[in-house]
Design a protein around this motif. Structure first.
Motif, PDB file in Angstrom:
ATOM      1  N   TRP A   1       0.926  -1.108   0.156  1.00  0.00           N
ATOM      2  CA  TRP A   1      -0.008   0.029   0.032  1.00  0.00           C
ATOM      3  C   TRP A   1       0.816   1.391   0.109  1.00  0.00           C
ATOM      4  N   TYR A   2       0.137   2.227  -0.270  1.00  0.00           N
ATOM      5  CA  TYR A   2       0.785   3.746  -0.073  1.00  0.00           C
ATOM      6  C   TYR A   2      -0.026   4.663   0.120  1.00  0.00           C
ATOM      7  N   GLN A   3       0.046   5.800   0.609  1.00  0.00           N
ATOM      8  CA  GLN A   3      -0.648   6.787   0.901  1.00  0.00           C
ATOM      9  C   GLN A   3      -0.086   8.270   0.421  1.00  0.00           C
TER      10      GLN A   3
ATOM     11  N   THR B   1      -5.378   5.920   1.566  1.00  0.00           N
ATOM     12  CA  THR B   1      -4.623   4.654   1.394  1.00  0.00           C
ATOM     13  C   THR B   1      -4.770   4.158   0.073  1.00  0.00           C
ATOM     14  N   HIS B   2      -4.053   3.706  -0.799  1.00  0.00           N
ATOM     15  CA  HIS B   2      -4.169   3.121  -2.024  1.00  0.00           C
ATOM     16  C   HIS B   2      -3.374   1.732  -2.089  1.00  0.00           C
ATOM     17  N   TYR B   3      -4.204   0.704  -2.672  1.00  0.00           N
ATOM     18  CA  TYR B   3      -3.880  -0.675  -2.440  1.00  0.00           C
ATOM     19  C   TYR B   3      -3.840  -1.152  -4.219  1.00  0.00           C
ATOM     20  N   PRO B   4      -2.312  -1.051  -4.556  1.00  0.00           N
ATOM     21  CA  PRO B   4      -2.174  -1.209  -6.107  1.00  0.00           C
ATOM     22  C   PRO B   4      -2.417  -2.678  -6.604  1.00  0.00           C
ATOM     23  N   MET B   5      -2.271  -3.665  -5.586  1.00  0.00           N
ATOM     24  CA  MET B   5      -2.686  -5.029  -6.017  1.00  0.00           C
ATOM     25  C   MET B   5      -3.962  -5.693  -5.239  1.00  0.00           C
TER      26      MET B   5
ATOM     27  N   SER C   1       5.664 -19.058  -1.687  1.00  0.00           N
ATOM     28  CA  SER C   1       6.985 -19.150  -1.257  1.00  0.00           C
ATOM     29  C   SER C   1       7.459 -17.766  -1.916  1.00  0.00           C
ATOM     30  N   VAL C   2       6.667 -17.280  -3.256  1.00  0.00           N
ATOM     31  CA  VAL C   2       7.215 -16.118  -3.724  1.00  0.00           C
ATOM     32  C   VAL C   2       6.718 -14.727  -2.920  1.00  0.00           C
ATOM     33  N   ARG C   3       7.634 -14.011  -2.643  1.00  0.00           N
ATOM     34  CA  ARG C   3       7.775 -12.934  -1.792  1.00  0.00           C
ATOM     35  C   ARG C   3       7.297 -11.424  -2.875  1.00  0.00           C
ATOM     36  N   ALA C   4       6.546 -10.691  -2.455  1.00  0.00           N
ATOM     37  CA  ALA C   4       6.011  -9.530  -3.005  1.00  0.00           C
ATOM     38  C   ALA C   4       6.095  -8.235  -2.160  1.00  0.00           C
ATOM     39  N   HIS C   5       6.669  -7.022  -2.943  1.00  0.00           N
ATOM     40  CA  HIS C   5       6.459  -5.823  -2.188  1.00  0.00           C
ATOM     41  C   HIS C   5       6.655  -4.948  -3.066  1.00  0.00           C
ATOM     42  N   LEU C   6       6.158  -3.650  -2.817  1.00  0.00           N
ATOM     43  CA  LEU C   6       6.172  -2.440  -3.258  1.00  0.00           C
ATOM     44  C   LEU C   6       7.581  -2.083  -3.879  1.00  0.00           C
TER      45      LEU C   6
ATOM     46  N   HIS D   1       4.138   4.586   2.818  1.00  0.00           N
ATOM     47  CA  HIS D   1       3.936   3.351   1.955  1.00  0.00           C
ATOM     48  C   HIS D   1       4.489   2.097   2.859  1.00  0.00           C
ATOM     49  N   SER D   2       3.962   1.030   2.373  1.00  0.00           N
ATOM     50  CA  SER D   2       4.655  -0.143   2.870  1.00  0.00           C
ATOM     51  C   SER D   2       6.062  -0.415   2.497  1.00  0.00           C
ATOM     52  N   TYR D   3       6.967  -1.425   2.872  1.00  0.00           N
ATOM     53  CA  TYR D   3       8.099  -1.751   2.561  1.00  0.00           C
ATOM     54  C   TYR D   3       8.282  -1.668   0.992  1.00  0.00           C
ATOM     55  N   ALA D   4       9.299  -0.788   0.599  1.00  0.00           N
ATOM     56  CA  ALA D   4       9.387  -0.567  -0.910  1.00  0.00           C
ATOM     57  C   ALA D   4      10.756  -0.447  -1.159  1.00  0.00           C
ATOM     58  N   THR D   5      11.187  -0.947  -2.391  1.00  0.00           N
ATOM     59  CA  THR D   5      12.692  -0.550  -2.824  1.00  0.00           C
ATOM     60  C   THR D   5      12.318   0.589  -3.699  1.00  0.00           C
ATOM     61  N   ARG D   6      13.278   1.268  -3.995  1.00  0.00           N
ATOM     62  CA  ARG D   6      13.431   2.486  -4.697  1.00  0.00           C
ATOM     63  C   ARG D   6      14.387   2.528  -6.060  1.00  0.00           C
ATOM     64  N   HIS D   7      14.402   3.353  -6.969  1.00  0.00           N
ATOM     65  CA  HIS D   7      15.282   3.292  -8.028  1.00  0.00           C
ATOM     66  C   HIS D   7      15.195   4.993  -8.690  1.00  0.00           C
ATOM     67  N   HIS D   8      16.179   5.700  -8.567  1.00  0.00           N
ATOM     68  CA  HIS D   8      15.975   7.252  -8.999  1.00  0.00           C
ATOM     69  C   HIS D   8      17.095   6.949 -10.121  1.00  0.00           C
TER      70      HIS D   8
END
Length: 293
Positions: A167-169, A178-182, A230-235, A285-292
């Motif tokens: 999620w993200y806010q 609050t948004h839930y993209p999946m 077993s597959v993990r998913a995050h933002l 937001h929930s746990y997320a990785t980022r790329h700039h």
């Protein structure tokens, strides 16, 4: 009888049958694999039969497929009430007890599940174009499924639902949203005591892939159809450095939202999806990785 392992449902099957009796995939079809490793799931042929226990299911039609069940005594299935197209009088229908009714209603999930018990026949349809995807689950196997994709499951498959924790806010104070993209919740199906059959409805085309341990990829959040637990998913958030004409925004508000999947395990995506709408700057937001870039 010689057996082979179906490349789509991963179960031992009969090579002398025109279709896999467990998932309905054609036996004599050449595997279609893209250069990137995605396998195209072939649609179940019109009038193909799936076997489970002493019962069977026939998939009728191709544009808006119907799953027609011939249930033997002591066999039963469950499904959302709005997917029942027809039922014979001999088929016993009853409500299936569900937990968390208020939360399910607020999240837009089906509130009423029905049970259909044999002997008798019943037909189910998700009422829009797409493909029926059959997932035979062996003893002890669990599968996570995106909300609103479940069509039906045999009675020996357990069902539960859990927050996606993706999620993200946006906004501030009382205006925070609050948004839930999946989706806010996901369905989990498990064959605890015996093998069973799970049917999903997939808009568009379906593609599957096996991720190795630690292997990861980015997908549109709403394109995820199912995955092994077993597959993990995050933002994952992408922040392009070039903002084009959006010169009044900072680089923190101009972004793309993806879902990162991390193996090991099987994943499936559908080619029809709804990209996350552009919103104001993400505040939390929930746990997320980022790329700039």
């Amino acid at each position: 009888m010689n057996t082979y392992v179906c490349r789509y449902c991963r179960q031992p099957s009969d090579p002398n049958s025109p279709t896999c009796p467990l998932c309905g995939a054609p036996v004599d079809i050449r595997s279609s694999v893209s250069d990137s490793g995605w396998v195209a799931q072939p649609p179940i042929k019109d009038m193909a039969r799936l076997q489970f226990g002493q019962s069977h299911c026939q998939i009728a039609g191709t544009t808006v497929p119907v799953a027609e069940f011939n249930l033997a005594p002591n066999d039963w299935i469950y499904f959302s009430h709005h997917t029942m197209l027809w039922s014979e009088p001999a088929t016993k229908l009853a409500n299936m007890p569900m937990r968390g009714a208020w939360s399910r209603t607020m999240a837009g999930m089906p509130l009423m599940m029905l049970e259909a018990r044999g002997p008798g026949r019943v037909g189910l349809s998700d009422n829009h174009a797409g493909e029926v995807v059959a997932l035979p689950l062996h003893h002890g196997q669990q599968m996570w499924v995106r909300e609103h994709r479940f069509l039906t499951a045999t009675g020996n498959i357990g069902y539960s639902w859990h927050p996606t924790d993706v999620w993200y806010q946006t906004g501030d104070g009382d205006e925070r949203e609050t948004h839930y993209p999946m989706g806010q919740f996901g369905d989990v199906f498990a064959a605890h005591d015996a093998p069973g059959l799970l049917l999903l409805h997939s808009p568009g085309n379906t593609f599957i892939r096996d991720l190795q341990p630690g292997q990861n990829l980015l997908i549109q959040p709403s394109s995820l159809l199912y995955r092994d637990v077993s597959v993990r998913a995050h933002l994952h958030l992408e922040y392009p450095r070039n903002m084009g004409f959006a010169f009044w925004n900072t680089r923190w508000s101009y972004r793309s939202i993806f879902l990162r999947l991390i193996g090991p395990g099987r994943v499936a995506v559908q080619s029809v999806y709804s990209p996350p709408e552009y919103t104001e700057m993400i505040q939390n937001h929930s746990y997320a990785t980022r790329h700039h870039w």
